[in-house]
Motif scaffolding. Structure first.
Motif, PDB file in Angstrom:
ATOM      1  N   VAL A  11       0.917  -1.483  -0.161  1.00  0.00           N
ATOM      2  CA  VAL A  11       0.401   0.211  -0.054  1.00  0.00           C
ATOM      3  C   VAL A  11       1.011   1.088  -0.068  1.00  0.00           C
ATOM      4  N   ASP A  12       1.015   1.741  -0.932  1.00  0.00           N
ATOM      5  CA  ASP A  12       1.622   2.690  -0.751  1.00  0.00           C
ATOM      6  C   ASP A  12       1.297   4.120  -1.930  1.00  0.00           C
ATOM      7  N   ARG A  13       1.601   5.174  -1.697  1.00  0.00           N
ATOM      8  CA  ARG A  13       1.420   6.050  -2.667  1.00  0.00           C
ATOM      9  C   ARG A  13       1.862   6.337  -4.050  1.00  0.00           C
ATOM     10  N   LEU A  14       1.976   6.319  -4.875  1.00  0.00           N
ATOM     11  CA  LEU A  14       2.461   6.008  -6.462  1.00  0.00           C
ATOM     12  C   LEU A  14       3.245   6.895  -6.363  1.00  0.00           C
ATOM     13  N   ASP A  15       4.818   6.814  -5.385  1.00  0.00           N
ATOM     14  CA  ASP A  15       5.828   7.729  -5.753  1.00  0.00           C
ATOM     15  C   ASP A  15       7.287   7.161  -5.347  1.00  0.00           C
ATOM     16  N   MET A  16       8.322   8.223  -6.449  1.00  0.00           N
ATOM     17  CA  MET A  16       9.393   6.585  -7.085  1.00  0.00           C
ATOM     18  C   MET A  16      10.069   6.716  -5.373  1.00  0.00           C
ATOM     19  N   ILE A  17       9.712   6.858  -4.041  1.00  0.00           N
ATOM     20  CA  ILE A  17      10.683   7.092  -3.217  1.00  0.00           C
ATOM     21  C   ILE A  17       9.902   5.956  -2.557  1.00  0.00           C
ATOM     22  N   LYS A  18       8.789   5.488  -3.169  1.00  0.00           N
ATOM     23  CA  LYS A  18       8.610   3.944  -2.523  1.00  0.00           C
ATOM     24  C   LYS A  18       8.779   2.552  -3.470  1.00  0.00           C
ATOM     25  N   GLY A  19       9.793   2.672  -4.292  1.00  0.00           N
ATOM     26  CA  GLY A  19      10.582   1.716  -4.821  1.00  0.00           C
ATOM     27  C   GLY A  19       9.597   0.502  -5.291  1.00  0.00           C
ATOM     28  N   ILE A  20       8.131   1.002  -5.468  1.00  0.00           N
ATOM     29  CA  ILE A  20       6.548   0.039  -6.436  1.00  0.00           C
ATOM     30  C   ILE A  20       7.569  -1.050  -7.155  1.00  0.00           C
ATOM     31  N   PRO A  21       8.076  -0.801  -8.420  1.00  0.00           N
ATOM     32  CA  PRO A  21       9.109  -1.002  -9.582  1.00  0.00           C
ATOM     33  C   PRO A  21      10.546  -2.373  -8.715  1.00  0.00           C
ATOM     34  N   GLN A  22      11.033  -1.685  -8.224  1.00  0.00           N
ATOM     35  CA  GLN A  22      12.120  -3.167  -6.969  1.00  0.00           C
ATOM     36  C   GLN A  22      10.926  -3.595  -6.913  1.00  0.00           C
ATOM     37  N   LYS A  23       9.785  -3.429  -5.890  1.00  0.00           N
ATOM     38  CA  LYS A  23       9.326  -4.604  -5.294  1.00  0.00           C
ATOM     39  C   LYS A  23       8.782  -5.371  -6.320  1.00  0.00           C
ATOM     40  N   ILE A  24       8.209  -5.179  -7.602  1.00  0.00           N
ATOM     41  CA  ILE A  24       7.213  -5.669  -8.719  1.00  0.00           C
ATOM     42  C   ILE A  24       8.279  -6.589  -8.772  1.00  0.00           C
ATOM     43  N   LEU A  25       9.629  -6.635  -9.502  1.00  0.00           N
ATOM     44  CA  LEU A  25      10.721  -6.724  -9.937  1.00  0.00           C
ATOM     45  C   LEU A  25      10.590  -8.230  -8.941  1.00  0.00           C
ATOM     46  N   ALA A  26      11.151  -7.879  -7.946  1.00  0.00           N
ATOM     47  CA  ALA A  26      11.523  -8.711  -6.684  1.00  0.00           C
ATOM     48  C   ALA A  26      10.871  -9.742  -6.927  1.00  0.00           C
ATOM     49  N   PHE A  27       9.558 -10.005  -6.956  1.00  0.00           N
ATOM     50  CA  PHE A  27       8.210 -10.834  -6.864  1.00  0.00           C
ATOM     51  C   PHE A  27       7.772 -11.389  -8.063  1.00  0.00           C
ATOM     52  N   GLU A  28       8.443 -11.033  -8.849  1.00  0.00           N
ATOM     53  CA  GLU A  28       8.719 -11.982  -9.876  1.00  0.00           C
ATOM     54  C   GLU A  28      10.194 -12.697  -9.716  1.00  0.00           C
ATOM     55  N   LYS A  29      10.987 -12.528  -9.725  1.00  0.00           N
ATOM     56  CA  LYS A  29      12.205 -13.369  -9.124  1.00  0.00           C
ATOM     57  C   LYS A  29      11.681 -14.018  -8.202  1.00  0.00           C
ATOM     58  N   PHE A  30      10.817 -13.952  -7.522  1.00  0.00           N
ATOM     59  CA  PHE A  30      10.447 -15.064  -6.879  1.00  0.00           C
ATOM     60  C   PHE A  30       9.704 -15.933  -7.892  1.00  0.00           C
ATOM     61  N   LEU A  31       8.964 -15.650  -7.858  1.00  0.00           N
ATOM     62  CA  LEU A  31       8.337 -16.633  -8.899  1.00  0.00           C
ATOM     63  C   LEU A  31       8.979 -16.921  -9.456  1.00  0.00           C
ATOM     64  N   GLU A  32       9.425 -16.375 -10.815  1.00  0.00           N
ATOM     65  CA  GLU A  32      11.039 -17.478 -11.358  1.00  0.00           C
ATOM     66  C   GLU A  32      11.307 -18.261 -10.503  1.00  0.00           C
ATOM     67  N   GLU A  33      11.981 -18.313  -9.322  1.00  0.00           N
ATOM     68  CA  GLU A  33      12.504 -19.317  -8.880  1.00  0.00           C
ATOM     69  C   GLU A  33      12.055 -19.583  -7.869  1.00  0.00           C
ATOM     70  N   ASN A  34      10.377 -20.384  -7.639  1.00  0.00           N
ATOM     71  CA  ASN A  34       9.884 -20.632  -7.193  1.00  0.00           C
ATOM     72  C   ASN A  34       8.879 -21.594  -7.627  1.00  0.00           C
ATOM     73  N   PRO A  35       9.112 -22.182  -8.482  1.00  0.00           N
ATOM     74  CA  PRO A  35       7.252 -22.764  -9.622  1.00  0.00           C
ATOM     75  C   PRO A  35       6.487 -22.816  -8.783  1.00  0.00           C
ATOM     76  N   ASN A  36       6.607 -23.466  -7.773  1.00  0.00           N
ATOM     77  CA  ASN A  36       5.989 -24.647  -7.001  1.00  0.00           C
ATOM     78  C   ASN A  36       4.576 -23.051  -6.011  1.00  0.00           C
ATOM     79  N   TRP A  37       5.494 -22.148  -5.897  1.00  0.00           N
ATOM     80  CA  TRP A  37       4.763 -20.965  -5.053  1.00  0.00           C
ATOM     81  C   TRP A  37       3.484 -20.107  -6.536  1.00  0.00           C
ATOM     82  N   ARG A  38       4.045 -20.916  -7.496  1.00  0.00           N
ATOM     83  CA  ARG A  38       3.299 -19.636  -8.729  1.00  0.00           C
ATOM     84  C   ARG A  38       1.814 -19.680  -8.695  1.00  0.00           C
ATOM     85  N   ASN A  39       1.375 -20.572  -8.196  1.00  0.00           N
ATOM     86  CA  ASN A  39      -0.397 -20.139  -8.506  1.00  0.00           C
ATOM     87  C   ASN A  39      -1.056 -20.079  -7.028  1.00  0.00           C
TER      88      ASN A  39
END
Ligand code: ADP
Length: 489
Positions: free
Chosen positions: A286-314
């Protein structure tokens, strides 16, 4: 004989902030409709009961005509608010320009605007002039309403020039100033063309407050290195005048959140959410959409998690609520489309016909929906690149008494100083680290979750916004008494 009771009427507290806690809508030449907003500062000050509080600030609307101004001032008076009128050009140069385009990015380590350097250098000066002019207008209004014995509390980076303006008009006025953003390392502050004037002006206050000890330390370093003044354990000294500098970490009105969880509306929202995401773990941002909130970084980290953990995908979903702010600024528009693009790509990559891994909402939620979300989610992801405090992390903890969810928290948020022991602290720039922390959080055993949550919950309920405000104001009162004693000796 008879003793006069000086305490019979409460001491007045004048709270000066850029925005008044109301939104005003004009309905006719001399008619206004007002709605109080419940920001953190408003609730905090409701708790300061021993003072008679007035607000001074901009109402957020342009009112060029005198009839409209008078009518608005009268309507605001009933809400104990006093307006400062700023014309459109001043708002553009002072608020959009100097405050949001210069000070906000600099204080969050994004730096100064770099494109077209020569042009910005010229407009920089005009923006700073508008900033000073706006601060003078605030000072005029404070001065007009000030009564002897009042305490004046100035807020935030919009009003750094105000303490000096006030003290020049009346050296006896009790003036405090509090910064709600980080104060950066002195090496960052050094880049600001108006670095000296701003520091000197803040030092005119009697008490200067920050959210964390580090911000206070950075400010003292800026004063010693850039102004050549002497730092003392209590603050900064300039020609015999001491400005006290200290940390006052803000909190939330935790009871408001805890009580809300019992409301039928909130319970209904919770039921719907639980059904909707049954069988899956839910992570929340939950954030204001501001560059200080690191929203793209957060979403990319979640992507990496899904990439590395196929068992969690669904089995896991990320709900990212991002309220748009400053939508007329090009950088913010760019951020919005960047986030949309990443979310689209990841949902295309890991989604199915019936489910997607990321739900992204570009809007604000009402209080009840927000509480329900805080209560039903398994993990909160707060990955600010810099953040003065970050109250979302506090609100999440307050709503997790039954679920005992995990907080993943950026070490660059002020809240890391207070919730660090219970949260998983991460460097938000390190996508690999955030991805593995997501895995750690999702797999965390119940007893560890409970221990971590308990730690943070205790902190959140015992360090409230109300106490924060009361502490600052009483420190400010004491500060002055001491200073007066010193001069009398
Ligand atoms: P900032 O002041 O930088 O926005 P904080 O985390 O300190 O960051 O405070 C944000 C406040 O705004 C919190 O009280 C939070 O509940 C509220 N908020 C943030 N995003 C939303 C949203 N999407 N919907 C409703 N409220 C929100």
């Amino acid at each position: 004989g008879e003793r006069l009771d000086f305490r019979a009427s409460k001491q007045r507290l004048l709270v000066v902030a850029n925005r008044l806690p109301v939104s005003a809508v004009r309905h006719g030449e001399d008619s206004w409709q007002l709605e109080m907003s419940v920001g953190g500062l408003v609730t905090a000050l409701l708790g300061v009961k021993e003072f008679d509080t007035r607000w001074i600030g901009w109402a957020g609307v342009n009112v060029p005509d005198e009839i409209g101004q008078k009518a608005l001032a009268k309507a605001l008076d009933e809400k104990r608010c006093i307006p400062v009128f700023l014309d459109e050009e001043v708002v553009h140069q002072y608020y959009n320009g100097y405050c949001n385009n210069i000070l906000w990015p600099l204080f969050h380590y994004i730096g100064l605007p770099q494109e077209d350097r020569l042009a910005t250098t010229r407009s920089f000066q005009s923006q700073f002039d508008a900033y000073k002019k706006a601060n003078q207008l605030f000072a005029d209004v404070v001065n007009e309403h000030y009564e002897e014995g009042d305490v004046v509390w100035c807020h935030d980076y919009h009003l750094m020039f105000l303490p000096k303006c006030l003290k020049e008009r009346n050296s006896k006025m009790k003036v405090g100033w509090f910064l709600h953003t980080p104060f950066p390392s002195s090496e960052i502050h050094r880049m600001l063309p108006s670095r000296l004037e701003l520091l000197r002006s803040v030092l005119a206050a009697d008490l200067v407050g920050f959210h964390t000890y580090d911000y206070a330390r950075h400010f003292v370093s800026a004063c010693t290195r850039i102004l050549g003044l002497e730092g003392t354990p209590e603050g900064v000294e300039d020609q015999g005048k001491l400005t006290r500098i200290a940390a006052f970490p803000v909190g939330i009105d935790s009871e408001r959140f805890i009580k809300a969880l019992e409301l039928p509306e909130v319970q209904d929202h919770m039921k719907v959410l639980k059904q909707r995401f049954a069988g899956r773990k839910v992570m929340l941002g939950v954030d204001r959409l501001d560059m200080i909130k690191g929203i793209p970084q957060k979403i990319l980290a979640f992507e990496k998690f899904l990439e590395e953990n196929p068992n969690w995908r669904n089995k896991v979903v990320l709900l990212q609520i991002a309220v748009p702010t400053r939508t007329d600024v090009p950088e913010y528009q760019k951020l919005t489309s960047q986030v949309h693009e990443i979310v689209g790509r990841i949902n295309g990559r890991f989604g199915s016909l019936t489910a997607v891994p990321i739900h992204h909402l570009d809007r604000s939620l009402d209080f009840h929906e927000l509480c329900a979300l805080y209560a039903v989610t398994d993990v909160a992801l707060v990955t600010s690149l810099r953040d003065g405090m970050n109250l979302v992390s506090y609100e999440y903890v307050a709503c997790q008494e039954s679920k005992k969810g995990v907080l993943i928290l950026s070490e660059f948020a002020g809240a890391a100083q207070s919730l660090g022991a219970g949260a998983i602290l991460v460097n938000p720039w390190n996508v690999t680290e955030v991805a593995s922390s997501i895995g750690y959080a999702l797999n965390m055993p119940a007893d560890e979750r409970e221990k971590r949550h308990h730690h943070n919950f205790k902190h959140v309920i015992s360090h409230t916004a109300q106490e924060w405000a009361a502490t600052f104001v009483s420190e400010l009162n004491v500060t002055i008494v001491e200073a007066q004693l010193r001069t009398r000796q």
